[in-house]
Motif scaffolding. Sequence first.
Motif, short mmCIF file in Angstrom:
data_model
loop_
_atom_site.label_atom_id
_atom_site.label_comp_id
_atom_site.label_asym_id
_atom_site.label_seq_id
_atom_site.Cartn_x
_atom_site.Cartn_y
_atom_site.Cartn_z
N ARG A 130 0.83 -1.21 0.00
CA ARG A 130 0.00 0.00 0.00
C ARG A 130 0.87 1.26 0.00
NH1 ARG A 130 -5.23 0.76 3.77
NH2 ARG A 130 -5.99 2.64 2.77
N HIS A 131 1.92 1.26 0.81
CA HIS A 131 2.83 2.41 0.85
C HIS A 131 3.50 2.61 -0.51
CE1 HIS A 131 5.52 5.42 2.47
NE2 HIS A 131 6.51 4.79 1.88
N PHE A 132 3.95 1.53 -1.12
CA PHE A 132 4.58 1.62 -2.43
C PHE A 132 3.62 2.24 -3.44
CE2 PHE A 132 7.98 -0.63 -0.71
CZ PHE A 132 8.96 -0.89 -1.65
N GLU A 133 2.37 1.81 -3.40
CA GLU A 133 1.38 2.35 -4.33
C GLU A 133 1.14 3.84 -4.07
OE1 GLU A 133 -3.01 1.58 -6.22
OE2 GLU A 133 -2.28 0.20 -4.69
N THR A 134 1.07 4.22 -2.81
CA THR A 134 0.86 5.63 -2.46
C THR A 134 1.98 6.50 -3.02
OG1 THR A 134 -0.37 5.07 -0.45
CG2 THR A 134 0.66 7.26 -0.53
N ILE A 135 3.22 6.09 -2.82
CA ILE A 135 4.36 6.86 -3.31
C ILE A 135 4.39 6.86 -4.83
CG2 ILE A 135 6.88 7.04 -3.34
CD1 ILE A 135 5.39 7.78 -0.65
N ALA A 136 4.10 5.72 -5.44
CA ALA A 136 4.10 5.64 -6.91
C ALA A 136 3.04 6.56 -7.51
CB ALA A 136 3.88 4.20 -7.35
N ARG A 137 1.85 6.53 -6.96
CA ARG A 137 0.77 7.39 -7.49
C ARG A 137 1.08 8.87 -7.26
NH1 ARG A 137 -2.70 4.39 -9.80
NH2 ARG A 137 -3.19 2.31 -9.06
N ARG A 138 1.65 9.19 -6.12
CA ARG A 138 2.05 10.58 -5.85
C ARG A 138 3.11 11.03 -6.87
NH1 ARG A 138 4.39 11.03 -0.26
NH2 ARG A 138 2.26 10.45 0.28
N THR A 139 4.01 10.14 -7.21
CA THR A 139 5.04 10.47 -8.19
C THR A 139 4.42 10.76 -9.55
OG1 THR A 139 6.66 9.10 -7.00
CG2 THR A 139 7.15 9.63 -9.31
N VAL A 140 3.49 9.93 -9.97
CA VAL A 140 2.81 10.14 -11.25
C VAL A 140 2.02 11.44 -11.22
CG1 VAL A 140 1.03 9.24 -12.82
CG2 VAL A 140 2.73 7.69 -11.82
N ASP A 141 1.35 11.70 -10.11
CA ASP A 141 0.53 12.91 -9.99
C ASP A 141 1.36 14.19 -10.04
OD1 ASP A 141 -1.78 11.44 -9.89
OD2 ASP A 141 -1.96 11.53 -7.70
N THR A 142 2.62 14.11 -9.71
CA THR A 142 3.47 15.30 -9.70
C THR A 142 4.41 15.38 -10.91
OG1 THR A 142 5.13 14.21 -8.31
CG2 THR A 142 3.39 15.47 -7.19
#
Length: 128
Positions: free
Chosen positions: A6-18
């Motif tokens: 879940r943490h990996f997904e959160t960081i990955a999605r935040r990276t894409v969003d920015t």
Amino acid sequence: MHTDLRHFETIARRTVDTMPHAFHAAAQHVLLRIADWPDPDMLADLGIDDPLDLTGLYDGIPMTEKSIDDFPAPPDTVWLFREPILAEWRDRADIDLDDLIAHVVVHEFAHHFGWSDEDIATIDEWWT
């Protein structure tokens, strides 16, 4: 420190969003998958023996190679592999885990945008 999927997904999605505006819209059409390990078929297709050697994978047709004449294809997908990323993080001991996750995400999305590993290496000394 959170190290679960879940943490990996959160960081990955935040990276894409920015991602910068020029890349953000195209990145939204790529599926993002997080798994503990790469599938054995992925490793075999790439000729990789050690699953720890694959931290991420872009599975799709780069934007620079797509055509309106193409037959429908499965959606482009960026894979992140948690255990290999954690192993690299532990081995390196010189980087924040979230930074490493973000770096793998950016590297794999660069392939979606048509960059080869050699292209990426010219501006990113991380992998050399």
